[in-house]
Design an enzyme around this catalytic site. Sequence first.
Site, PDB file in Angstrom:
ATOM      1  N   ALA A  52      27.418  23.820 -19.305  1.00  0.00           N
ATOM      2  CA  ALA A  52      28.694  23.556 -19.968  1.00  0.00           C
ATOM      3  C   ALA A  52      29.713  23.010 -18.978  1.00  0.00           C
ATOM      4  CB  ALA A  52      29.219  24.840 -20.619  1.00  0.00           C
ATOM      5  N   TYR A  53      29.761  23.623 -17.814  1.00  0.00           N
ATOM      6  CA  TYR A  53      30.703  23.184 -16.774  1.00  0.00           C
ATOM      7  C   TYR A  53      30.347  21.778 -16.282  1.00  0.00           C
ATOM      8  CZ  TYR A  53      33.408  23.410 -12.410  1.00  0.00           C
ATOM      9  OH  TYR A  53      34.287  23.168 -11.371  1.00  0.00           O
ATOM     10  N   ALA A  54      29.047  21.540 -16.049  1.00  0.00           N
ATOM     11  CA  ALA A  54      28.628  20.220 -15.593  1.00  0.00           C
ATOM     12  C   ALA A  54      28.932  19.148 -16.632  1.00  0.00           C
ATOM     13  CB  ALA A  54      27.135  20.226 -15.263  1.00  0.00           C
TER      14      ALA A  54
ATOM     15  N   ALA B 270      31.424  19.094 -18.645  1.00  0.00           N
ATOM     16  CA  ALA B 270      32.850  18.799 -18.512  1.00  0.00           C
ATOM     17  C   ALA B 270      33.117  17.948 -17.276  1.00  0.00           C
ATOM     18  CB  ALA B 270      33.645  20.100 -18.445  1.00  0.00           C
ATOM     19  N   GLN B 271      32.431  18.249 -16.170  1.00  0.00           N
ATOM     20  CA  GLN B 271      32.667  17.494 -14.937  1.00  0.00           C
ATOM     21  C   GLN B 271      32.149  16.061 -15.044  1.00  0.00           C
ATOM     22  OE1 GLN B 271      34.827  19.288 -14.023  1.00  0.00           O
ATOM     23  NE2 GLN B 271      34.334  20.318 -12.105  1.00  0.00           N
TER      24      GLN B 271
END
Length: 293
Positions: free
Chosen positions: A160-162, A164-165
Amino acid sequence: MVAGRKPSLAPAGRAVLVTGASSGLGEACALRLERTGFRVFAGVRKEADGEALAGRSAHGRITPVRVDVTDRASIASAAQEIASLTAGRPLWGLVNNAGICVSAPLECVDPEQLRQQLDTNVVGQLAVAQAFLPDLRRSRGRIVNVTSGLGSVALPYLGAYAAAQFAKEALTDVLRRELRSQRIGVSVVQPGAIMTPIWSKVSAGGEAALAGVEESVAELYRVPFLRFLRQNEAGAAASGTRPGDFAAAVVKALTAARPRARYRVGDDARRAGVLARVLPDPVLDRYLRPLTD
């Protein structure tokens, strides 16, 4: 000065907004920019955090501004407040640093968690940029978007974080190309692992994610995922990269006569960039396989 190289831009008289400045990298950035000579508007969500940061100001040039990047009314209010405080001299720099990190196997990520991740780290960042672009256009200023090494390589359990990045990297590339003719410089700063308070939040959130799914699903991931969380936090604690290194890169992005598209901070962030460019997907998958075994 090296012959033929344009001098760096002088910070004096230039105002910069740093979002997510209440702790960690944002706090370090705000303090460093003020010491460099900028007037800093420090975006925080809690008044107490802003007062604490202003109390650490070395020269009295840090002004806390309450802003929630997921709330358009809050963003508009912050833009109005900064415009009134700059007395007609438009904001010159924007450091889009605010963000959260959702860590969990993708099967265990609640859709609402994913929405919050993207809303904070992607949608909110664009909303802030849109609110301040009229000022940045008048001042011919700069935008610095903060991502991470995970904007180059997507690690297991940080999907999920990746996501977004990667999205923020794409937004930055497009903004840089669209705003070039308007004399607005746009750069990415990609920090690697740096020990900040975010890591304890990541670990706590990851354990909560497992607790929120069926035990039969949680059991599939528990051992490697909890090991990953421990290793992640230990790696950040052992990292030789410091918040000051990140802040120095932001200063470079804001003051360089010709800012680079990307500033990678830390060996791991630089390594991620190389791996993404040179390794075929099957080889990269094998390289990352120990994380999930």
